[in-house]
Design an enzyme around this catalytic site. Structure first.
Site, PDB file in Angstrom:
ATOM      1  N   LYS A   1      29.831  32.589  37.673  1.00  0.00           N
ATOM      2  CA  LYS A   1      31.287  32.247  38.206  1.00  0.00           C
ATOM      3  C   LYS A   1      32.196  31.787  37.151  1.00  0.00           C
ATOM      4  O   LYS A   1      33.275  32.219  37.057  1.00  0.00           O
ATOM      5  CB  LYS A   1      31.030  31.149  39.321  1.00  0.00           C
ATOM      6  CG  LYS A   1      30.266  31.246  40.547  1.00  0.00           C
ATOM      7  CD  LYS A   1      31.228  32.407  41.382  1.00  0.00           C
ATOM      8  CE  LYS A   1      30.475  32.353  42.569  1.00  0.00           C
ATOM      9  NZ  LYS A   1      31.461  33.485  43.616  1.00  0.00           N
TER      10      LYS A   1
ATOM     11  N   GLU B   1      38.369  27.734  46.512  1.00  0.00           N
ATOM     12  CA  GLU B   1      37.414  27.678  47.490  1.00  0.00           C
ATOM     13  C   GLU B   1      35.940  27.495  46.882  1.00  0.00           C
ATOM     14  O   GLU B   1      35.780  28.305  45.879  1.00  0.00           O
ATOM     15  CB  GLU B   1      37.673  28.539  48.427  1.00  0.00           C
ATOM     16  CG  GLU B   1      36.906  30.059  48.190  1.00  0.00           C
ATOM     17  CD  GLU B   1      37.348  30.559  46.943  1.00  0.00           C
ATOM     18  OE1 GLU B   1      36.475  31.281  46.521  1.00  0.00           O
ATOM     19  OE2 GLU B   1      38.645  30.550  46.862  1.00  0.00           O
TER      20      GLU B   1
ATOM     21  N   SER C   1      22.001  35.784  39.116  1.00  0.00           N
ATOM     22  CA  SER C   1      23.373  35.468  39.179  1.00  0.00           C
ATOM     23  C   SER C   1      23.575  33.922  38.944  1.00  0.00           C
ATOM     24  O   SER C   1      24.394  33.361  38.493  1.00  0.00           O
ATOM     25  CB  SER C   1      24.187  35.651  40.417  1.00  0.00           C
ATOM     26  OG  SER C   1      23.228  34.889  41.431  1.00  0.00           O
TER      27      SER C   1
END
Length: 396
Positions: A88, A110, A374
């Site tokens: 991210k 969000e 990830s």
């Protein structure tokens, strides 16, 4: 390379379905991004922060024990090693730079599993933004440690009490905020969903994953992989890995969705949904016969979303990628498998991709595969413990 058309469509999917009050904002963002994305200074800034702050490039690690166990050659793209613990941060740094150059003073975001919220809070400190993060009450309960991390970083975490109290509802509230505060606020979307130009912007910033992986696998194996595998919720880590390989037709792409508990309670929109409009874009959505968005579920909060990025919908329809499901139980087994074989604790989101390797191995022995790891699994240890306890209790 594939880009959306002028109206933001990837084939039949994408577009801009937003209130009129946000059209000027989206147009402003689209024009600004088109102007700056190839600017030498901007690219140098982004590269600097990816390298010096986030810790890129990430390793492409040969998982020797996992490979031996499954009789495949498996490499892990180690996004879990990045600052904040997941992929991210790539997108958050890129969009924070955009917001900074646009003169914004506040960012909103969000979050589901909390990893995007943490990365947004992190870049807010780096670039001196005020930061508000919307998060569903159910996800706040599931991801208490990430909530504490966001607050420690100075962000305000705003609980969302409507609907299913998960990622979908957090997106709704963030958009309501943006409509009201468009002049000074930048909405830092965390995945490849939403109205144009967001799916393209997030994909571009995350494509560093696939660009690095391609260079690394060619250096290590002197050829491209047979398979790319990544989990898919909104779809940013998968698209980041897939996109640089789009034209390499011999490399098969497999996105792994959250199969949840059963066919009626899951988050697998590409497998069990149909086209519709959600959060500003036409894409595959889990919906009932009346077109209402269905309740979703996944043991991985970051995959608990009823839609998917429109570019993934295009990949599905065009046949460029295949999308499969892994249920909650299988994901926990994948979590344990990687932890026990390689000493690497994956995020439950990534564990879906790891779990699918067992199924792929039955038909692709000896293949060369790259899996996007990830994120790391520290945030999920309590959830996995709960799942193990429930299993033990049911057997006793």
């Amino acid at each position: 390379m594939l880009i959306p058309d002028k109206k933001g469509y990837f084939g039949d999917f994408g577009g801009k379905f937003m209130p009129e009050t946000l059209f000027s904002c989206l147009d402003e963002l689209g024009h600004f991004y088109a102007k700056i994305k190839n600017n030498k200074k901007f690219k140098e800034e982004f590269t600097f922060y990816l390298k010096e702050y986030a810790g890129r490039p990430t390793l492409l690690y040969f998982a020797k024990n996992l490979s031996k166990n499954l009789r495949m050659k498996i490499y892990l793209k180690r996004e879990d090693l990045l600052h904040t613990g997941a992929h991210k941060i790539n997108n958050s740094l890129g969009q924070a730079l955009l917001a900074h150059h646009m003169g914004k003073k506040r960012i909103i975001a969000e979050t589901g599993a909390g990893q995007h919220g943490v990365s947004a809070a992190t870049v807010a400190r780096l670039f001196n933004f005020q930061c508000d993060v919307y998060m569903g009450e159910e996800d706040i309960r599931r991801q208490r440690m990430n909530v504490f991390r966001m607050k420690t970083l100075g962000a305000r975490v705003i609980p969302v009490k409507s609907g299913s109290k998960t990622l979908k509802d957090a997106c709704n509230e963030a958009m309501r905020d943006w409509v009201t505060n468009v002049r000074n606020t930048y909405y830092l979307i965390g995945s490849t969903f939403g109205s144009h130009p967001y799916p393209m912007i997030v994909r571009d910033f995350q494509s560093v994953i696939g660009k690095e992986a391609k260079r690394q696998i060619l250096n290590k194996e002197k050829r491209l992989p047979d398979y790319l595998i990544a989990c898919v919720g909104g779809g940013s880590n998968a698209m980041g890995l897939f996109y640089p390989f789009y034209k390499d037709k011999r490399t098969k792409m497999i996105g792994v969705e959250a199969g949840g508990i059963n066919r009626n309670l899951n988050s697998a929109s590409l497998n069990f949904g149909k086209p519709g409009v959600l959060h500003g874009a036409k894409t595959y959505i889990l919906q009932d016969k009346f077109g209402q968005v269905k309740a979703t579920h996944s043991v991985a909060a970051g995959l608990d979303y009823p839609g998917v990025g429109p570019e993934h919908s295009f990949y599905k329809e065009s046949g460029r990628a295949k999308y499969v499901t892994i249920n909650d139980k299988e994901a926990v087994e994948g979590f344990k498998m990687l932890s026990e074989l390689e000493g690497i604790i994956p995020a439950l989101e990534s564990a879906h991709a790891i779990a699918y390797l067992k199924k792929l191995a039955k038909k692709a022995k000896g293949s060369l595969t790259v899996v996007c790891l990830s994120g790391r699994g520290d945030k999920d240890l309590e959830i996995v413990q709960e799942c193990i306890d429930k299993t033990l209790n049911s057997k006793s």
